[in-house]
Design an enzyme around this catalytic site. Structure first.
Site, mmCIF file in Angstrom:
data_model
loop_
_atom_site.group_PDB
_atom_site.id
_atom_site.type_symbol
_atom_site.label_atom_id
_atom_site.label_comp_id
_atom_site.label_asym_id
_atom_site.label_seq_id
_atom_site.Cartn_x
_atom_site.Cartn_y
_atom_site.Cartn_z
ATOM 1 N N ILE A 11 0.828 -1.207 0.000
ATOM 2 C CA ILE A 11 0.000 0.000 0.000
ATOM 3 C C ILE A 11 0.862 1.257 0.000
ATOM 4 O O ILE A 11 0.360 2.352 -0.080
ATOM 5 C CB ILE A 11 -0.984 0.029 1.196
ATOM 6 C CG1 ILE A 11 -0.248 -0.229 2.511
ATOM 7 C CG2 ILE A 11 -2.106 -0.972 0.992
ATOM 8 C CD1 ILE A 11 -1.135 -0.120 3.732
ATOM 9 N N GLY A 12 2.162 1.099 0.073
ATOM 10 C CA GLY A 12 3.020 2.279 0.029
ATOM 11 C C GLY A 12 4.475 1.879 -0.033
ATOM 12 O O GLY A 12 4.843 0.784 0.382
ATOM 13 N N GLY A 26 11.165 5.596 1.852
ATOM 14 C CA GLY A 26 12.613 5.462 1.948
ATOM 15 C C GLY A 26 12.994 4.275 2.813
ATOM 16 O O GLY A 26 14.009 3.627 2.599
ATOM 17 N N PHE A 27 12.157 3.971 3.781
ATOM 18 C CA PHE A 27 12.447 2.903 4.721
ATOM 19 C C PHE A 27 12.210 1.531 4.100
ATOM 20 O O PHE A 27 12.890 0.578 4.415
ATOM 21 C CB PHE A 27 11.531 3.110 5.934
ATOM 22 C CG PHE A 27 11.692 2.096 7.042
ATOM 23 C CD1 PHE A 27 12.645 2.290 8.020
ATOM 24 C CD2 PHE A 27 10.872 0.980 7.105
ATOM 25 C CE1 PHE A 27 12.785 1.369 9.050
ATOM 26 C CE2 PHE A 27 11.015 0.055 8.136
ATOM 27 C CZ PHE A 27 11.970 0.255 9.111
ATOM 28 N N GLY A 28 11.252 1.435 3.215
ATOM 29 C CA GLY A 28 10.932 0.146 2.607
ATOM 30 C C GLY A 28 9.482 0.120 2.173
ATOM 31 O O GLY A 28 8.858 1.168 1.988
ATOM 32 N N LYS A 29 8.934 -1.078 2.015
ATOM 33 C CA LYS A 29 7.560 -1.190 1.537
ATOM 34 C C LYS A 29 6.573 -1.317 2.705
ATOM 35 O O LYS A 29 6.911 -1.857 3.745
ATOM 36 C CB LYS A 29 7.413 -2.424 0.653
ATOM 37 C CG LYS A 29 8.052 -2.239 -0.709
ATOM 38 C CD LYS A 29 7.816 -3.455 -1.590
ATOM 39 C CE LYS A 29 8.466 -3.223 -2.949
ATOM 40 N NZ LYS A 29 8.645 -4.447 -3.704
ATOM 41 N N VAL A 30 5.362 -0.843 2.484
ATOM 42 C CA VAL A 30 4.307 -0.994 3.477
ATOM 43 C C VAL A 30 3.226 -1.909 2.893
ATOM 44 O O VAL A 30 2.733 -1.661 1.794
ATOM 45 C CB VAL A 30 3.696 0.365 3.869
ATOM 46 C CG1 VAL A 30 2.671 0.181 4.974
ATOM 47 C CG2 VAL A 30 4.774 1.338 4.305
ATOM 48 N N LYS A 77 5.139 -2.474 7.887
ATOM 49 C CA LYS A 77 6.211 -1.742 7.219
ATOM 50 C C LYS A 77 7.464 -2.604 7.300
ATOM 51 O O LYS A 77 7.931 -2.925 8.383
ATOM 52 C CB LYS A 77 6.393 -0.412 7.943
ATOM 53 C CG LYS A 77 7.305 0.542 7.265
ATOM 54 C CD LYS A 77 6.944 1.977 7.633
ATOM 55 C CE LYS A 77 8.008 2.614 8.482
ATOM 56 N NZ LYS A 77 7.740 3.993 8.838
ATOM 57 N N ASP A 137 9.803 15.120 11.402
ATOM 58 C CA ASP A 137 9.452 14.857 10.003
ATOM 59 C C ASP A 137 7.953 15.054 9.817
ATOM 60 O O ASP A 137 7.260 14.195 9.291
ATOM 61 C CB ASP A 137 9.903 13.452 9.607
ATOM 62 C CG ASP A 137 10.019 13.287 8.085
ATOM 63 O OD1 ASP A 137 9.998 14.316 7.378
ATOM 64 O OD2 ASP A 137 10.125 12.145 7.620
#
Ligand SMILES: *[C@@H]1O[C@H](CO)[C@@H](O)[C@H](O)[C@H]1NC(C)=O
Ligand SMILES: *[C@@H]1O[C@H](CO)[C@@H](O)[C@H](O)[C@H]1NC(C)=O
Ligand SMILES: *[C@@H]1O[C@H](CO)[C@@H](O)[C@H](O)[C@H]1NC(C)=O
Ligand SMILES: *[C@@H]1O[C@H](CO)[C@@H](O)[C@H](O)[C@H]1NC(C)=O
Ligand SMILES: *[C@@H]1O[C@H](CO)[C@@H](O)[C@H](O)[C@H]1NC(C)=O
Ligand SMILES: *[C@@H]1O[C@H](CO)[C@@H](O)[C@H](O)[C@H]1NC(C)=O
Ligand SMILES: *[C@@H]1O[C@H](CO)[C@@H](O)[C@H](O)[C@H]1NC(C)=O
Ligand SMILES: *[C@@H]1O[C@H](CO)[C@@H](O)[C@H](O)[C@H]1NC(C)=O
Ligand SMILES: *[C@@H]1O[C@H](CO)[C@@H](O)[C@H](O)[C@H]1NC(C)=O
Ligand SMILES: *[C@@H]1O[C@H](CO)[C@@H](O)[C@H](O)[C@H]1NC(C)=O
Length: 835
Positions: free
Chosen positions: A501-502, A505-509, A523, A619
């Site tokens: 679903i997203g 920068g951290f990875g996939k959700v 996440k 952030d």
């Protein structure tokens, strides 16, 4: 004057670069042995001195070897080190060098070979192995021409032995030898694994041999221009189709922000040149630029990509795919999201390729169609390093035959002669001098080292009845739990790509469903995400401490198998950003938008005041404000959060983090973090909510690119209504808009002290909502009252004033609010309710 513009920030950033660079540049090795074998005199190459062979004889187990010379190597190389190849030491029996190591860790072992003829020794006929106690570096080696070999091994004892083993009826030789410390940050323990996709752990135990080190799109970068004396060769000869690539160069623009790649990872002359797709004349270009490298089949390889976006004019313009053989190892790479939107930032990625049968390894870059980006792709540098096999060998020869094991050991242990002692003393002084810097590097390195998390007072809970005895996986709990990897796999249908679903920068959700039916958002950290591990830990620590209706709840996490997985409550309506623009969702009404802003402000207010120490989110942006099924706002993504302000005072955190377009200019200037930086970012969000456009939109005319700048211009003219979301035109009551605009304007004040607290912002937004609902619109006081304007002089002395506590507003710790300001706003609300 207002200084929050994008151009201003970029300007500051450029000014900061020399500051970062002087921290990042240059490395002084703790251990440095440079030996010009066979040479009667010291030999200077660049700014280094290779010591005469007799000075190194104490390091040898059998010093009585043959010293050979022949000037035929005069022009062996053009890079200024040919003197090293003119002399050699010939080993007719197994001989061992023993180096005393002052600092454990990875060390270069560099070997120089040139086969000349000396008397009755024809060096071309040599046949030998080179090994350390744990690794075979070269086996059955027969250097037929000039040969330079670079290895690196992690030395874990106080000595390093290098053994030269000639084979039967043959001999060994060496023209020159280097044993030099490598900065710890250069090779860390982890990398992404290509086949199978996942993460690779254990690089620190690997002996590595550099087999290719290439500067894309530029000339040779010689060792004199590299802080670690590496040579980078041009890529032309590796290009499969030379006519598909162009060279680009902008060495002066290369930046090394603190916390990212340093000049030791690769020099500016590597990051500042790139090969790019030759696509400028054809917007429909769709091809890969491919390089092909010869490798020894049957070994694993560490492939390091060096990127630096020196081609884009603004962030989020360049999207491309990166392939190793046929694997798409980085789909839709947008370098600007990896480098906080700062272009021309040095960035690298490591991948481990499992052994292939082929003797060719191909690396390709090609366009990605996402966001309708213009087709282009770049690569700045590439390193391919061979990894030892399971027998500890970098060669097909598994181990040195026992028949030719080291014989004489008479001089082993005699290490520090007088002349060596002198150089050691110099080295020691240098070590002390650079201790500070090394500590800094140590910190960097540690931040990538996995330390098991201990939260909730050190107890680690396990969830999932199917995976352990105990509770079932459930979202009902108040604490976050360590969750078995198997449970996460099951919840996400084994990380089904169609459940994504997203991507951040951290990875996939991923969307997921726990076995009790609770919907969750999962996440999954990309192990190569630079900020990854530290943010992962921060997020768990923060979210485990904070529970609030307007903060996204963490349900669990998983750190098994070096995964970095966070499990959150599922937010049905996605991000605020998605509802404002870009996704074509139904437009939100002004009342809905105000309520969302109010909810987010409550979440932030709780962060700033709800705990003994203020927590700064760092952030705040519309993409981090999530909406549940009732459009209730919750603040998410605490990966960058800091408790403040003590951390600040120690100046630990000087690296500017956050998102481009939302960054507080004062934070940028002073590198000091306060709650007011969040207030600034929140002010930008307020304008974003009002105007429904991206905070940075490079496709717009120059003066409109930066939303904060643009909106402030109209706000100051008193004509904010000119630029609001067309869907809101005529639907906002002027008083409500005025109050909202003033609130946002105050948030964007140039100096933190002039900005309101989030508590004040919250009250003003409440007030703007009341004004919209028209209950106040005839109030005679209203026109003359500027709530925010009256508040700001009081911002600094609110601390000990008694406050009306009001459960409805969830002021769990209300002493952030000025009693004066509060009662003033409150009285207006009370008045309004009376009607
Ligand atoms: C050669 O180099 C060594 C250290 O590498 C130094 O101690 C020695 O003085 C040098 N000798 C000459 C003649 O320069
Ligand atoms: C080369 O070796 C010979 C002895 O074999 C020696 O006389 C001569 O000086 C050496 N030359 C150099 C440049 O080292
Ligand atoms: C030097 O080496 C060349 C070939 O590498 C050989 O032809 C020549 O005879 C050698 N000179 C001496 C003095 O050994
Ligand atoms: C040295 O050995 C190489 C390889 O066998 C051979 O080509 C060359 O002619 C030899 N040189 C001399 C001087 O014997
Ligand atoms: C080197 O020696 C090994 C062991 O004696 C032998 O198997 C190999 O063929 C030799 N290689 C060359 C190039 O002579
Ligand atoms: C070297 O290995 C030791 C032990 O395996 C490890 O603690 C250390 O971090 C490693 N150093 C590097 C630079 O990989
Ligand atoms: C790129 O630069 C190399 C030299 O560094 C040169 O040989 C090559 O022709 C250049 N390629 C293009 C397309 O200009
Ligand atoms: C080092 O880089 C500079 C600038 O790119 C160049 O002028 C110089 O020739 C380089 N030096 C060497 C030894 O390659
Ligand atoms: C680029 O290379 C990859 C991997 O070989 C391949 O899957 C892809 O189709 C190629 N793209 C183009 C446009 O040729
Ligand atoms: C390389 O050698 C080390 C130490 O002998 C070993 O732990 C590691 O597994 C080896 N690498 C591979 C890929 O087998």
């Amino acid at each position: 004057m207002m200084m929050g513009g994008g151009s201003f920030k970029l300007f500051i950033c450029v000014l900061l670069v020399p500051y970062f660079a002087c921290f990042a540049s240059g490395f002084t090795p703790a251990d440095m042995y440079l030996i010009d074998c066979g040479s009667p005199t010291n030999t200077t190459v660049g700014d280094r001195v290779f010591m005469a062979d007799n000075l190194a004889s104490q390091l040898l187990s059998t010093p009585e070897n043959i010293l050979a010379n022949n000037t035929s190597a005069n022009s062996a190389t053009s890079s200024g080190d040919s003197a090293l190849y003119q002399t050699a030491r010939i080993f007719t029996a197994t001989t061992k060098y023993t180096f005393s190591i002052s600092q454990r860790g990875r060390h270069w072992i560099r070997l120089y070979f040139y086969p000349f003829v000396y008397r009755n020794y024809n060096l071309s006929l040599a046949n030998f192995s080179v090994s350390t106690p744990n690794y075979v570096l070269l086996g059955n080696f027969n250097p037929a021409g000039l040969s330079f070999k670079e290895f690196s091994v992690n030395v874990t004892s106080s000595t390093l032995e290098i053994t030269m083993t000639p084979f039967k009826n043959s001999f060994a030789y060496l023209n020159a030898l280097e044993v030099v410390s490598v900065p710890d940050i250069l090779i860390t323990d982890d990398a992404a694994s290509v086949n199978p996709p996942g993460s690779f752990q254990g690089l620190m135990r690997q002996a590595l041999e550099t087999v290719h080190r290439v500067n894309m799109g530029g000339p040779t970068v010689s060792f004199e221009n590299d802080t670690l004396w590496r040579t980078w060769i041009p890529d032309q000869s590796y290009l499969v189709q030379v006519n598909l690539a162009d060279n680009v160069s902008n060495i002066a623009s290369v930046k090394y922000p603190a916390g990212g790649a340093t000049i030791d990872i690769a020099p500016p002359s590597v990051y500042g040149t790139a090969a790019k797709m030759r696509s400028e004349n054809d917007p429909t270009s769709n091809f890969n630029v491919t390089w092909e490298f010869t490798v020894d089949p049957g070994f694993q390889y560490l492939v390091r990509f060096h990127f630096c976006d020196i081609v884009s004019k603004s962030p989020n313009q360049l999207y491309f795919n990166v392939y190793i053989n046929s694997w798409n190892v980085v789909p839709n790479l947008d370098l600007s999201t990896r480098t906080l939107g700062i272009l021309a930032t040095a960035y690298y990625m490591d991948f481990v390729m499992a052994s292939a049968d082929s003797s060719k390894l191909r690396v390709s870059i090609g366009p990605s169609p996402v966001n309708n980006a213009y087709p282009n792709a770049i690569l700045n540098g590439l390193e391919i390093m061979k990894m030892n096999n399971s027998a500890g060998s970098l060669s097909k020869v598994a181990s040195v035959p026992s028949s030719s094991r080291p014989g004489s050991k008479k001089n082993v242990g005699v290490i520090a002669g007088v002349s060596i002692g002198a150089s050691v003393a110099v080295v020691m002084a240098v070590i002390l001098f650079f201790l500070h810097r090394r500590r800094k590097m140590e910190r960097l390195r540690q931040s990538k080292t996995w330390i098991p998390l201990s939260i909730n007072g050190g107890t680690s809970h396990t969830m999932g009845s199917k995976y352990s005895n105990g509770t079932t996986v459930s979202a009902g709990s108040n604490l976050s739990y360590r969750c078995p990897f198997a449970a996460v796999q099951e919840a996400t249908n084994n990380f089904d790509e169609s459940w994504v679903i997203g991507i951040g920068g951290f990875g996939k959700v991923y969307k997921g469903v726990l076995n009790d039916g609770t919907k969750v958002a999962v996440k999954r950290g990309n192990p190569r995400s630079q900020q990854g591990l530290a943010e992962f830990r921060t997020e768990i620590e923060m979210l485990s401490q904070f529970r609030h209706r307007h903060l996204v709840s963490l349900i669990g996490y998983c750190d098994e198998k070096n995964e970095m997985i966070l499990i959150y409550e599922y937010m049905e309506n996605g991000t605020l950003k998605g509802h404002l623009y870009g996704l074509g969702l139904a437009s939100l009404s002004w009342k809905e938008r105000l309520e969302i802003c109010i909810g987010a402000a409550r979440g932030l207010h709780y962060l700033h005041t709800g705990y003994a120490k203020a927590v700064i989110h760092r952030d705040v942006k519309s993409a981090n404000i999530l909406l549940d099924e009732n459009l209730m706002a919750k603040v998410a993504d605490f990966g960058l959060s800091k408790t403040g302000p003590e951390i600040d005072q120690t100046h630990v955190s000087t690296a500017v983090k956050g998102s481009f377009g939302y960054l507080d200019p004062e934070y940028f200037r002073r590198q000091q973090l306060t709650e007011k930086s969040d207030v600034y970012s929140f002010g930008v969000v307020l304008f974003e909510v009002l105007c429904a456009r991206p905070v940075i939109d490079p496709s717009l005319p120059r003066e409109m690119v930066n939303l904060a700048e643009w909106a402030m211009k109209w706000q100051k003219k008193g004509q904010l209504e000119q630029i609001i979301d067309a869907n809101l035109a005529g639907k906002i009551r002027p008083d409500s808009l005025r109050k909202f605009g003033e609130t946002a304007e105050k948030c964007l004040a140039d100096f933190g002290v002039d900005r309101p607290s989030v508590g004040d912002v919250l009250w003003n937004l409440e007030y703007a909502l009341q004004l919209q609902e028209a209950v106040l619109h005839n109030d005679p006081d209203e026109n003359s009252t500027n709530v925010i304007g009256d508040l700001s002089p009081l911002v600094n002395d609110y601390n000990h004033v008694d406050v009306v506590s009001d459960a409805q507003f969830e002021m769990s710790s209300a002493d952030d609010l000025s009693g004066v300001s509060m009662s003033r706003v409150f009285s207006q609300l009370v008045k309004s309710e009376g009607r």
